[in-house]
Design a protein around this motif. Structure first.
Motif, mmCIF file in Angstrom:
data_model
loop_
_atom_site.group_PDB
_atom_site.id
_atom_site.type_symbol
_atom_site.label_atom_id
_atom_site.label_comp_id
_atom_site.label_asym_id
_atom_site.label_seq_id
_atom_site.Cartn_x
_atom_site.Cartn_y
_atom_site.Cartn_z
ATOM 1 N N VAL A 105 -2.931 1.120 7.897
ATOM 2 C CA VAL A 105 -3.388 -0.409 8.120
ATOM 3 C C VAL A 105 -3.169 -0.556 9.664
ATOM 4 O O VAL A 105 -2.430 0.068 10.551
ATOM 5 C CB VAL A 105 -2.317 -1.060 7.472
ATOM 6 N N THR A 106 -4.133 -1.328 10.295
ATOM 7 C CA THR A 106 -4.159 -1.457 11.679
ATOM 8 C C THR A 106 -4.701 -2.795 11.992
ATOM 9 O O THR A 106 -4.888 -3.696 10.956
ATOM 10 C CB THR A 106 -5.078 -0.276 12.541
ATOM 11 N N TYR B 246 -6.790 -4.801 9.522
ATOM 12 C CA TYR B 246 -7.854 -3.736 8.637
ATOM 13 C C TYR B 246 -6.713 -3.048 7.838
ATOM 14 O O TYR B 246 -5.799 -2.392 8.252
ATOM 15 C CB TYR B 246 -8.376 -3.406 9.891
ATOM 16 N N ALA B 247 -7.498 -2.501 7.034
ATOM 17 C CA ALA B 247 -6.798 -1.746 6.075
ATOM 18 C C ALA B 247 -7.681 -0.409 5.405
ATOM 19 O O ALA B 247 -8.889 -1.078 4.820
ATOM 20 C CB ALA B 247 -5.921 -2.350 4.848
ATOM 21 N N TYR B 248 -7.429 0.647 5.263
ATOM 22 C CA TYR B 248 -8.348 1.722 4.659
ATOM 23 C C TYR B 248 -7.613 2.047 3.731
ATOM 24 O O TYR B 248 -6.380 2.389 3.580
ATOM 25 C CB TYR B 248 -8.625 2.750 5.512
ATOM 26 N N TRP C 275 -2.230 0.337 -4.513
ATOM 27 C CA TRP C 275 -2.287 -1.111 -3.643
ATOM 28 C C TRP C 275 -2.190 -2.101 -4.645
ATOM 29 O O TRP C 275 -2.588 -2.174 -5.573
ATOM 30 C CB TRP C 275 -3.127 -1.042 -2.771
ATOM 31 N N MET D 86 -0.887 -8.988 6.482
ATOM 32 C CA MET D 86 -2.282 -9.112 7.221
ATOM 33 C C MET D 86 -2.619 -10.416 7.430
ATOM 34 O O MET D 86 -2.769 -11.439 6.832
ATOM 35 C CB MET D 86 -3.240 -8.165 6.265
ATOM 36 N N LEU E 151 0.728 -1.174 -0.019
ATOM 37 C CA LEU E 151 0.015 0.055 0.144
ATOM 38 C C LEU E 151 0.870 1.220 -0.047
ATOM 39 O O LEU E 151 1.575 1.421 1.008
ATOM 40 C CB LEU E 151 -0.883 0.185 1.301
ATOM 41 N N HIS F 9 2.934 -4.903 4.027
ATOM 42 C CA HIS F 9 2.128 -5.147 5.361
ATOM 43 C C HIS F 9 1.820 -6.530 4.961
ATOM 44 O O HIS F 9 1.119 -7.079 4.215
ATOM 45 C CB HIS F 9 0.836 -4.275 5.520
ATOM 46 N N ALA G 286 -4.488 6.603 3.526
ATOM 47 C CA ALA G 286 -4.072 5.225 3.727
ATOM 48 C C ALA G 286 -3.532 5.086 5.143
ATOM 49 O O ALA G 286 -2.907 5.381 5.790
ATOM 50 C CB ALA G 286 -3.422 4.622 2.738
#
Length: 277
Positions: free
Chosen positions: A157-158, A116-118, A125, A111, A104, A109, A155
């Motif tokens: 990512v969490t 979770y990614a926005y 991406w 996952m 991204l 990342h 953007a």
């Protein structure tokens, strides 16, 4: 805290199964139970390899108007370098099973379940399953509503584990929401959160509001009020609720009831219907 995320695996029921099921489609709401997410209702997507998708919501007159939602299944080695064809679309990815690599805006990342990614509109991406088993994740898409003078969100990512749930007032923590985007950030025009109700907890009034909803049950079971009906739902079921559809809930136990919740937020009401002619 041990977390559980239900993911469909497809397959096909035997000829001996009863036809009677729990699927419901009305003008105010729809219930797509986990038992109908079979192989024959999956779709393929352009520029995705080793991938199939259950499309559980899409813009449609009389149905979802603001968003689409897919449950994606990507086989080992599968993925996409051109995942999003619409430059105006924003998205959220939420992993329910397996592992995938997300690149991204040049950063990679890994996952895993709960990831979770926005993805803002125009984000760069790509996604690849580099593991030995399929990965399954939700992909929520919405046409971003740009407002002059307000930039789109960046953007990020969490994960479910990284965000602390916020308890609803007066519930002693029995009803809480995991908010991945800051609710005061006006740049966001949609929220995709996780709602958690402990056994016996309730939404104690019939919510009736302008936000459209998509609810995918990640864990547990409950009795949900949808318009004038009380409907039993369980992990793997999806509910769509039209704007202003009355809604409430009793968590049925014995474990937590958790669902992934979409809603549109923070924008003026359009005064011309997109379906008007």
């Amino acid at each position: 805290m041990t977390r559980s995320y239900y993911a469909p695996h497809g397959g096909h029921p035997p000829q001996t199964d009863l036809l009677t099921g729990r699927a419901v489609f009305t003008e105010a709401y729809a219930v797509i139970p986990k038992g109908v997410m079979r192989d024959i209702v999956t779709s393929l997507l352009p520029f995705w390899e080793g991938t199939r998708a259950w499309v559980i919501a899409r813009p449609l007159s009389g149905f979802a108007e603001t968003f689409s939602q897919y449950i994606m299944e990507v086989a080992p080695g599968g993925g996409s370098e051109r995942p999003e064809p619409d430059p105006e679309a924003e998205g959220v990815l939420f992993v329910v099973e397996g592992e995938m690599g997300l690149t991204l805006e040049g950063a990679r990342h890994v996952m895993k379940p709960g990831g979770y990614a926005y993805l803002p509109p125009g984000a760069r991406w790509a996604l690849r399953n580099e593991a030995a088993a399929p990965v399954r994740f939700h992909w929520v898409r919405k046409a971003y509503e740009q407002v002059g003078g307000i930039p789109a969100p960046e953007a990020f990512v969490t994960s479910d584990d990284a965000v602390r749930p916020v308890a609803m007032p007066g519930t002693e923590g029995k009803w809480a929401t995991t908010r991945f985007a800051d609710p005061d950030d006006i740049r966001h025009d949609m929220h995709v959160n996780i709602v958690t109700l402990e056994p016996g907890a309730v939404i104690p009034f019939a919510e009736t509001h302008v936000m459209e909803h998509g609810l995918y049950v990640l864990e547990g079971k409950a009795v949900y009020r949808l318009n004038t009906d009380w409907v039993e739902v369980e992990a793997g079921d999806f509910m769509w609720l039209r704007a202003f559809c009355p809604q409430a809930c009793y968590a049925g136990g014995p474990g937590r009831f958790r669902y992934l919740l979409y809603k549109d937020v923070n924008r003026h009401v359009k005064l011309k219907s997109p379906f008007a002619r």
